[in-house]
Design a protein around this motif. Structure first.
Motif, PDB file in Angstrom:
ATOM      1  N   ASP A   1       0.843  -1.186   0.000  1.00  0.00           N
ATOM      2  CA  ASP A   1       0.000   0.000   0.000  1.00  0.00           C
ATOM      3  C   ASP A   1       0.886   1.247   0.000  1.00  0.00           C
ATOM      4  O   ASP A   1       2.117   1.153  -0.059  1.00  0.00           O
ATOM      5  CB  ASP A   1      -0.987  -0.018   1.175  1.00  0.00           C
ATOM      6  CG  ASP A   1      -0.313   0.057   2.544  1.00  0.00           C
ATOM      7  OD1 ASP A   1       0.800   0.625   2.644  1.00  0.00           O
ATOM      8  OD2 ASP A   1      -0.895  -0.439   3.521  1.00  0.00           O
ATOM      9  N   ILE A   2       0.295   2.420   0.063  1.00  0.00           N
ATOM     10  CA  ILE A   2       1.055   3.664  -0.078  1.00  0.00           C
ATOM     11  C   ILE A   2       1.985   3.924   1.098  1.00  0.00           C
ATOM     12  O   ILE A   2       2.868   4.788   1.004  1.00  0.00           O
ATOM     13  CB  ILE A   2       0.113   4.867  -0.282  1.00  0.00           C
ATOM     14  CG1 ILE A   2      -0.895   4.968   0.873  1.00  0.00           C
ATOM     15  CG2 ILE A   2      -0.610   4.754  -1.622  1.00  0.00           C
ATOM     16  CD1 ILE A   2      -1.773   6.213   0.810  1.00  0.00           C
ATOM     17  N   SER A   3       1.826   3.153   2.191  1.00  0.00           N
ATOM     18  CA  SER A   3       2.736   3.292   3.325  1.00  0.00           C
ATOM     19  C   SER A   3       3.826   2.229   3.316  1.00  0.00           C
ATOM     20  O   SER A   3       4.669   2.202   4.215  1.00  0.00           O
ATOM     21  CB  SER A   3       1.941   3.219   4.642  1.00  0.00           C
ATOM     22  OG  SER A   3       1.439   1.905   4.846  1.00  0.00           O
ATOM     23  N   GLY A   4       3.798   1.351   2.305  1.00  0.00           N
ATOM     24  CA  GLY A   4       4.812   0.314   2.194  1.00  0.00           C
ATOM     25  C   GLY A   4       4.465  -1.000   2.855  1.00  0.00           C
ATOM     26  O   GLY A   4       5.269  -1.936   2.851  1.00  0.00           O
ATOM     27  N   ARG A   5       3.267  -1.087   3.426  1.00  0.00           N
ATOM     28  CA  ARG A   5       2.841  -2.328   4.061  1.00  0.00           C
ATOM     29  C   ARG A   5       1.987  -3.155   3.094  1.00  0.00           C
ATOM     30  O   ARG A   5       1.369  -2.606   2.183  1.00  0.00           O
ATOM     31  CB  ARG A   5       2.040  -2.023   5.334  1.00  0.00           C
ATOM     32  CG  ARG A   5       2.910  -1.454   6.456  1.00  0.00           C
ATOM     33  CD  ARG A   5       2.076  -0.987   7.628  1.00  0.00           C
ATOM     34  NE  ARG A   5       1.352   0.247   7.305  1.00  0.00           N
ATOM     35  CZ  ARG A   5       0.693   0.973   8.210  1.00  0.00           C
ATOM     36  NH1 ARG A   5       0.668   0.585   9.466  1.00  0.00           N
ATOM     37  NH2 ARG A   5       0.082   2.081   7.841  1.00  0.00           N
ATOM     38  N   ARG A   6       1.936  -4.464   3.345  1.00  0.00           N
ATOM     39  CA  ARG A   6       1.125  -5.343   2.502  1.00  0.00           C
ATOM     40  C   ARG A   6      -0.184  -5.653   3.228  1.00  0.00           C
ATOM     41  O   ARG A   6      -0.348  -6.701   3.856  1.00  0.00           O
ATOM     42  CB  ARG A   6       1.896  -6.622   2.159  1.00  0.00           C
ATOM     43  CG  ARG A   6       3.082  -6.361   1.234  1.00  0.00           C
ATOM     44  CD  ARG A   6       3.678  -7.649   0.695  1.00  0.00           C
ATOM     45  NE  ARG A   6       4.748  -7.361  -0.254  1.00  0.00           N
ATOM     46  CZ  ARG A   6       4.579  -7.191  -1.560  1.00  0.00           C
ATOM     47  NH1 ARG A   6       3.352  -7.288  -2.067  1.00  0.00           N
ATOM     48  NH2 ARG A   6       5.609  -6.935  -2.347  1.00  0.00           N
ATOM     49  N   THR A   7      -1.109  -4.727   3.121  1.00  0.00           N
ATOM     50  CA  THR A   7      -2.382  -4.835   3.830  1.00  0.00           C
ATOM     51  C   THR A   7      -3.137  -6.098   3.447  1.00  0.00           C
ATOM     52  O   THR A   7      -3.602  -6.851   4.303  1.00  0.00           O
ATOM     53  CB  THR A   7      -3.249  -3.606   3.543  1.00  0.00           C
ATOM     54  OG1 THR A   7      -2.570  -2.429   4.002  1.00  0.00           O
ATOM     55  CG2 THR A   7      -4.595  -3.704   4.238  1.00  0.00           C
ATOM     56  N   MET A   8      -3.284  -6.353   2.153  1.00  0.00           N
ATOM     57  CA  MET A   8      -4.044  -7.512   1.714  1.00  0.00           C
ATOM     58  C   MET A   8      -3.352  -8.821   2.083  1.00  0.00           C
ATOM     59  O   MET A   8      -4.012  -9.810   2.422  1.00  0.00           O
ATOM     60  CB  MET A   8      -4.260  -7.459   0.202  1.00  0.00           C
ATOM     61  CG  MET A   8      -5.362  -6.503  -0.233  1.00  0.00           C
ATOM     62  SD  MET A   8      -7.003  -6.947   0.418  1.00  0.00           S
ATOM     63  CE  MET A   8      -7.330  -8.480  -0.456  1.00  0.00           C
ATOM     64  N   HIS A   9      -2.037  -8.836   2.033  1.00  0.00           N
ATOM     65  CA  HIS A   9      -1.306 -10.058   2.378  1.00  0.00           C
ATOM     66  C   HIS A   9      -1.553 -10.425   3.840  1.00  0.00           C
ATOM     67  O   HIS A   9      -1.814 -11.583   4.174  1.00  0.00           O
ATOM     68  CB  HIS A   9       0.184  -9.872   2.116  1.00  0.00           C
ATOM     69  CG  HIS A   9       0.945 -11.153   2.073  1.00  0.00           C
ATOM     70  ND1 HIS A   9       1.463 -11.686   0.914  1.00  0.00           N
ATOM     71  CD2 HIS A   9       1.262 -12.040   3.052  1.00  0.00           C
ATOM     72  CE1 HIS A   9       2.063 -12.823   1.173  1.00  0.00           C
ATOM     73  NE2 HIS A   9       1.964 -13.057   2.474  1.00  0.00           N
ATOM     74  N   SER A  10      -1.479  -9.437   4.701  1.00  0.00           N
ATOM     75  CA  SER A  10      -1.732  -9.666   6.121  1.00  0.00           C
ATOM     76  C   SER A  10      -3.163 -10.137   6.350  1.00  0.00           C
ATOM     77  O   SER A  10      -3.418 -11.057   7.140  1.00  0.00           O
ATOM     78  CB  SER A  10      -1.471  -8.378   6.902  1.00  0.00           C
ATOM     79  OG  SER A  10      -1.847  -8.514   8.259  1.00  0.00           O
ATOM     80  N   PHE A  11      -4.086  -9.510   5.648  1.00  0.00           N
ATOM     81  CA  PHE A  11      -5.497  -9.852   5.781  1.00  0.00           C
ATOM     82  C   PHE A  11      -5.760 -11.286   5.329  1.00  0.00           C
ATOM     83  O   PHE A  11      -6.411 -12.078   6.027  1.00  0.00           O
ATOM     84  CB  PHE A  11      -6.310  -8.865   4.939  1.00  0.00           C
ATOM     85  CG  PHE A  11      -7.798  -8.975   5.113  1.00  0.00           C
ATOM     86  CD1 PHE A  11      -8.393  -8.657   6.314  1.00  0.00           C
ATOM     87  CD2 PHE A  11      -8.599  -9.369   4.054  1.00  0.00           C
ATOM     88  CE1 PHE A  11      -9.777  -8.745   6.474  1.00  0.00           C
ATOM     89  CE2 PHE A  11      -9.974  -9.457   4.201  1.00  0.00           C
ATOM     90  CZ  PHE A  11     -10.560  -9.143   5.411  1.00  0.00           C
ATOM     91  N   TYR A  12      -5.218 -11.650   4.176  1.00  0.00           N
ATOM     92  CA  TYR A  12      -5.401 -13.006   3.662  1.00  0.00           C
ATOM     93  C   TYR A  12      -4.738 -14.045   4.559  1.00  0.00           C
ATOM     94  O   TYR A  12      -5.241 -15.163   4.724  1.00  0.00           O
ATOM     95  CB  TYR A  12      -4.857 -13.107   2.241  1.00  0.00           C
ATOM     96  CG  TYR A  12      -5.841 -12.701   1.161  1.00  0.00           C
ATOM     97  CD1 TYR A  12      -7.106 -12.223   1.472  1.00  0.00           C
ATOM     98  CD2 TYR A  12      -5.507 -12.805  -0.183  1.00  0.00           C
ATOM     99  CE1 TYR A  12      -8.007 -11.866   0.481  1.00  0.00           C
ATOM    100  CE2 TYR A  12      -6.400 -12.451  -1.193  1.00  0.00           C
ATOM    101  CZ  TYR A  12      -7.648 -11.981  -0.852  1.00  0.00           C
ATOM    102  OH  TYR A  12      -8.536 -11.643  -1.829  1.00  0.00           O
TER     103      TYR A  12
END
Length: 434
Positions: A249-260
């Motif tokens: 994401d725009i902050s450099g984190r993998r939001t969807m990866h963590s969610f999945y």
């Protein structure tokens, strides 16, 4: 970090407008849409019917009743709260009497017991909250002018109430002292078994489709669907808005990866997926990029290059934007700054890279337009109408029909935004609250 949206309270109102580039005012005034109830299901997995002017001469969409799965408890095929799952079936006629179109409903996912408990009190986790009748529009329409290739088929909409794209099968009901039924795989099997008895086993042609989380489920179940049908039948699959990306994401984190990763762990999906090998972490198993590598049956990938849901919840989620610099862009792509548009073009490239391997698969089709939308097959305006989005002068319905019936090869890849003046881009009236 807050998750991409599970569901919102039924009282949550989200207003959306379609905007056609170059004549936004006219289209916005003509095609206003109010989407109510569970926000993810209605706003991000499918669109409610467009309100056409009274003088348009269009008849209203068909209302199709809900059927609950018989002896669901005996089969262990239950929604999150333990209620029986359901589906809506409209019988075919004439030349379509032995043709079947199955649609898997979407509506996000739940990543933990708290969010799953919330879904238990909504139509996304319990048939007790499902409507008794739903409208069949777009690819489900029985109006030949709106759905020229599939209008008279047997059509089924399978309701989504398991929270993991029809894929979990956890035997234990008690989780921290509360009953949860993670039984999406059993729901899939139970509904398919009923449909087989009702005529699916004699189908000359069959089409499995799905939107959003249902699009992901279509990738997951495409080959098992093929196995249910006669060997000499034509069987294909269509995933609409279901190619979710593993991006930063725009902050450099993998939001969807963590969610999945949380979903896979919660519902024990690693053991369910044969493609999920020891070299993958949990989240990776759930992304379409990995799932499609192992699909044999032909699939049509229908996706916008600037998926509105993914822009809002995977690329630029609110948690990654504490200064709200992306607020206007998230609501309306026409308000994105040049820098933000550059990031969106990078997101488009990520999609193209992710589907590169699938592009080489024999018999697969693609329609990637440059619109800021999410699902497009369930709405008559975007599916097939005089003002539908077009790529190479083909509406989505025309392209899908050409591909399904082998009238031509379909690999439609649109140019970069804002090149396509036929797009109906979503404009959100206010931030989408989770």
């Amino acid at each position: 970090m807050p998750p991409p949206p599970p569901s919102a309270p039924a009282s949550h109102h989200l207003r959306l407008w379609w905007r056609r580039r170059g004549r936004a005012g006219a289209v916005g005034a003509t095609f206003a849409v109010a989407l109510l109830a569970t926000a993810l299901l209605l706003a991000l997995s499918s669109y409610a019917s467009i309100v056409f002017p009274a003088s348009s001469g269009r008849r209203g969409p068909a209302l199709v009743g809900l059927t609950l799965v018989r002896r669901a408890s005996e089969k262990g095929a239950l929604c999150l709260d333990g209620s029986a799952p359901g589906y809506h079936l409209q019988g075919g006629s004439g030349s379509g009497s032995r043709s079947w179109l199955i649609h898997l409903e979407g509506g996000g996912w739940c990543r933990n017991l708290k969010s799953c408990a919330s879904r238990q009190r909504s139509m996304l986790g319990s048939s007790r909250y499902m409507e008794g009748q739903v409208e069949f529009t777009g690819i489900l329409s029985d109006d030949k002018s709106q759905n020229p290739d599939f209008y008279n088929w047997n059509k089924v909409k399978i309701r989504y109430c398991d929270g993991a794209s029809f894929s979990g099968d956890v035997k234990d009901e008690l989780q921290n002292g509360t009953r949860f039924f993670f039984r999406g795989q059993r729901i899939w099997e139970a509904v398919m078994n009923e449909l087989v008895v009702k005529g699916l086993r004699n189908a000359k042609q069959a089409f499995l489709t799905g939107c959003s989380a249902g699009g992901l489920a279509t990738y997951i179940h495409c080959d098992s669907f093929r196995a249910l049908l006669p060997k000499d039948s034509r069987v294909k699959c269509l995933a609409d808005g279901g190619f979710f990306l593993d991006v930063e994401d725009i902050s450099g984190r993998r939001t969807m990866h963590s969610f999945y990763s949380d979903i896979v762990r919660l519902q024990g999906l690693r053991e369910r997926f044969s493609h999920c090998n020891s070299n993958m972490d949990a989240g990776q198993c759930f992304f379409p990029r990995e799932v499609v590598k192992h699909i044999v049956n032909p699939v049509f990938v229908l996706n916008p290059a600037y998926d509105a849901w993914q822009v809002q919840h995977a690329l630029a989620p609110e948690a990654s934007d504490p200064q709200h610099s992306w607020l206007d862009c998230r609501l309306d792509i026409s308000k994105c700054s040049p820098k933000q548009l550059g990031i969106l073009q990078g997101f488009r490239k990520e999609l193209h890279d992710a589907i590169s391997e699938a592009k080489q698969k024999r018999g697969w089709g693609f329609y990637i337009n440059s619109c800021f939308v999410h699902c497009q097959s369930l709405n008559s305006l975007t599916w097939h109408s005089p003002t539908s989005p077009r790529v190479n002068n083909k509406s989505i319905a025309e392209a899908v029909g050409d591909w399904f019936f082998d009238r031509r090869e379909v690999k439609e890849i649109d140019c970069e935004y804002p090149c396509n003046p036929t797009c109906h881009n979503l404009v959100f009236a206010r931030p989408f609250k989770i």
